[in-house]
Design a protein around this motif. Structure first.
Motif, PDB file in Angstrom:
ATOM      1  N   ASN A  16       6.463  12.993   5.037  1.00 12.89           N
ATOM      2  CA  ASN A  16       6.247  13.949   3.945  1.00 12.89           C
ATOM      3  C   ASN A  16       5.982  15.305   4.565  1.00 12.89           C
ATOM      4  O   ASN A  16       5.545  15.389   5.719  1.00 12.89           O
ATOM      5  N   TYR A  62      11.105  12.556   0.991  1.00 13.80           N
ATOM      6  CA  TYR A  62      11.188  12.687  -0.465  1.00 13.80           C
ATOM      7  C   TYR A  62      10.414  13.856  -1.041  1.00 13.80           C
ATOM      8  O   TYR A  62      10.791  14.399  -2.062  1.00 13.80           O
ATOM      9  N   GLN A  63       9.284  14.219  -0.418  1.00  7.22           N
ATOM     10  CA  GLN A  63       8.374  15.105  -1.148  1.00  7.22           C
ATOM     11  C   GLN A  63       7.432  15.882  -0.234  1.00  7.22           C
ATOM     12  O   GLN A  63       7.222  15.539   0.924  1.00  7.22           O
ATOM     13  N   TRP A  69       9.342  17.892 -10.652  1.00  4.78           N
ATOM     14  CA  TRP A  69       8.699  16.596 -10.489  1.00  4.78           C
ATOM     15  C   TRP A  69       9.671  15.503 -10.850  1.00  4.78           C
ATOM     16  O   TRP A  69      10.224  15.506 -11.934  1.00  4.78           O
ATOM     17  N   TRP A 125       6.747  12.432  -7.738  1.00  5.94           N
ATOM     18  CA  TRP A 125       6.893  13.067  -6.444  1.00  5.94           C
ATOM     19  C   TRP A 125       7.437  14.480  -6.640  1.00  5.94           C
ATOM     20  O   TRP A 125       8.317  14.702  -7.470  1.00  5.94           O
ATOM     21  N   GLU A 126       6.913  15.402  -5.850  1.00  2.00           N
ATOM     22  CA  GLU A 126       7.326  16.788  -6.002  1.00  2.00           C
ATOM     23  C   GLU A 126       8.707  17.012  -5.380  1.00  2.00           C
ATOM     24  O   GLU A 126       8.992  16.553  -4.274  1.00  2.00           O
ATOM     25  N   ASN A 127       9.533  17.715  -6.097  1.00  2.00           N
ATOM     26  CA  ASN A 127      10.853  18.103  -5.601  1.00  2.00           C
ATOM     27  C   ASN A 127      10.672  19.377  -4.771  1.00  2.00           C
ATOM     28  O   ASN A 127      10.484  20.457  -5.327  1.00  2.00           O
ATOM     29  N   TYR A 128      10.720  19.247  -3.460  1.00  2.00           N
ATOM     30  CA  TYR A 128      10.409  20.389  -2.606  1.00  2.00           C
ATOM     31  C   TYR A 128      11.362  20.460  -1.397  1.00  2.00           C
ATOM     32  O   TYR A 128      11.026  20.049  -0.275  1.00  2.00           O
ATOM     33  N   ALA A 133      16.105  10.948  -5.609  1.00  2.00           N
ATOM     34  CA  ALA A 133      15.132  11.227  -6.662  1.00  2.00           C
ATOM     35  C   ALA A 133      15.254  10.229  -7.807  1.00  2.00           C
ATOM     36  O   ALA A 133      16.341   9.758  -8.136  1.00  2.00           O
ATOM     37  N   TYR A 148      18.646  18.097  -7.275  1.00  2.00           N
ATOM     38  CA  TYR A 148      17.740  17.661  -6.195  1.00  2.00           C
ATOM     39  C   TYR A 148      18.555  17.459  -4.909  1.00  2.00           C
ATOM     40  O   TYR A 148      18.215  17.982  -3.848  1.00  2.00           O
TER      41      TYR A 148
END
Ligand code: FCB
Length: 458
Positions: free
Chosen positions: A226, A302-303, A329, A334-337, A364, A384
């Motif tokens: 992460n 993922y995040q 989100w 989970w945050e989309n970052y 995602a 995403y």
């Protein structure tokens, strides 16, 4: 923001990933033994709605059609895992030839379709017989893993040239043995470190065996990562961030790259009661075995995770990051970052100098269903993936040796304790009919693969 074409390196490996327990079904077919997930998913309260992987996507029976879908998408590679209890129903000893044949035929069909198989030996479905004898906290499980790796690489090593020993050992050790939210459901902090150690040790022992049986093969391990950042510059937040990264990532990456277990993590684990018997599970020579050179590291990203402690340095209260929209989100929470992916790739390339990196999972969860015409307009997933591909390309531009990218997942599947409530696929699966629908993201991905790059803003 500029719109431009983001080209990828020639020979970039575009793929999609799955895992045996999540897609196969056929839980008791053809002599397969029980896995820890067969047992755990039946425990009351263990999974969403009590759901299990008994049938899942029925890939065990539908794999030929699934390969046709991969072919249609133009996938260059497919990352799948082998169900250990299909091959060795009791974990070691007698080989189940029918189980072996399933993967044998799968591999042949992939190669015939021009799709490179990336084989993961352990994506969490440990034979229950081995768990009953103590599971990963026991050294004997590491020995059994080598036997399994030997059987499988002797049989498929002439054709499979990309081997992954374990998927996310941190998740098994932490969520499976310490927190009890994954199989086998143990809640004993003292089991974390021995489980982690034997997972890593079995990796180290298996690598030379696979190389011997599969000349020219590339072998690696997959770690979850992460982008972990402190909520503030306070000493407590900074310390908690480092602790989290130490337990979830460096505890695994450091020994694989020859540095042993990180001393700060060991100190913290000792203080927190995770090492009741110290490091007595480490035998002479173990750390050298774990540090065997690998050909690549696989990263599942993922995040971003933002770490905040209270004043006593206790567990972080939930951070409300805004805006709470599906764009930012995913349905997993989970945050989309995307910039976190660039950052993680840069960090691993710089800190560990791996020969090669693959993104072995990224994707995602969005539940968008098919409309009346059968179209699945999964715009959030498409965006995403697009923004994460661009983030990966940024890392390549900066010199990261990224060789390939596997989207998680080829198709919707059994999402562990979350059951079928989370859909990560670029292919939609109707679990009633087992009909598959290509989502918009899949059709878009096909185009990316064809062009070996994509248009997009950054
Ligand atoms: C990863 C797992 C994979 C899948 C994704 C969403 O941690 O490796 O099997 O469940 O998360």
């Amino acid at each position: 923001m500029t719109e431009k074409f983001h080209p990828f390196p020639k020979d970039f490996t575009w793929g999609a990933a799955t895992a045996s327990y999540q897609i196969e079904g056929g839980w008791d077919a053809d002599g397969k033994g029980l896995s820890t997930w067969d047992v755990f998913s039946r425990k009351p309260g263990a999974t969403f709605n009590g759901e299990t992987g008994d049938i899942a996507c029925d890939h065990y029976h539908r794999w030929r059609d699934d390969i046709k879908i991969m072919q249609q998408l133009g996938l260059k590679a497919y990352r799948f895992s082998v169900g250990w209890p299909r091959i060795l129903p009791a974990g070691r000893g007698k080989v189940n030839e029918v189980g072996l044949q399933f993967y044998d035929e799968l591999v042949d069909a992939l190669l015939e379709a021009g799709i490179e198989p990336f084989l993961t030996l352990d994506h969490w479905d440990l034979p229950q017989t081995l768990e009953a004898a103590g599971g990963w906290p026991q050294r004997s499980t590491a020995e059994a893993f080598v036997e399994y790796a030997d059987v499988l690489s002797r049989s498929l090593g002439d054709r499979v040239k990309y081997w992954i020993t374990h998927n996310e050992p941190a998740v098994v050790a932490l969520m499976g043995y310490s927190m009890g939210i994954h199989a086998p459901g143990a809640r004993d902090h003292g089991l974390f470190a021995p489980a982690a150690h034997h997972l890593l040790l079995s990796h180290g022992w298996a690598v030379p065996v696979i190389r011997r049986n599969s000349p020219g093969a590339e072998v690696g391990i997959v770690l979850n990562i992460n982008w972990v950042v402190p909520a503030s510059n306070s000493a407590a937040d900074l310390a908690a961030t480092r602790i989290g990264d130490g337990e979830w990532f460096r505890f695994f990456a450091d020994p694989v790259y020859g540095r042993g277990y990180p001393t700060d993590a060991v100190e913290h684990l000792t203080k927190s009661g995770f090492l009741p018997n110290g490091l007595d599970f480490i035998h002479p020579g173990d750390m050298e075995s774990i540090a065997v050179p690998t050909d690549f590291i696989g990263l599942n990203y993922y995040q971003r995770v933002i770490v905040r402690t209270d004043e006593q340095g206790n567990d972080p209260p939930l951070i409300e990051r805004q805006p709470q929209t599906p764009e930012f989100w995913t349905e997993m929470g989970w945050e989309n970052y995307p910039p976190g992916l660039t950052a993680c790739l840069g960090r691993v390339a710089f800190d560990y100098q791996p020969r090669k990196i693959y993104i072995t999972e990224n994707g995602a969860s969005y539940s968008t269903p098919p409309d009346e015409s059968g179209r699945v307009a999964d715009v959030h997933r498409l965006n995403y993936l697009r923004s994460h591909f661009i983030a990966a390309q940024k890392a390549i531009e900066a010199g990261v040796p990224l060789a390939g990218y596997f989207v998680w997942s080829l198709m919707d599947n059994f999402e562990w304790s979350r059951g079928y409530s989370q859909r990560f696929g670029i292919v939609y699966v109707d679990y009633q009919t087992q009909k598959r629908y290509l989502k918009d993201s899949a059709l878009w991905y096909k185009d990316v693969i064809e062009k070996n790059g994509l248009d997009g803003a950054w």
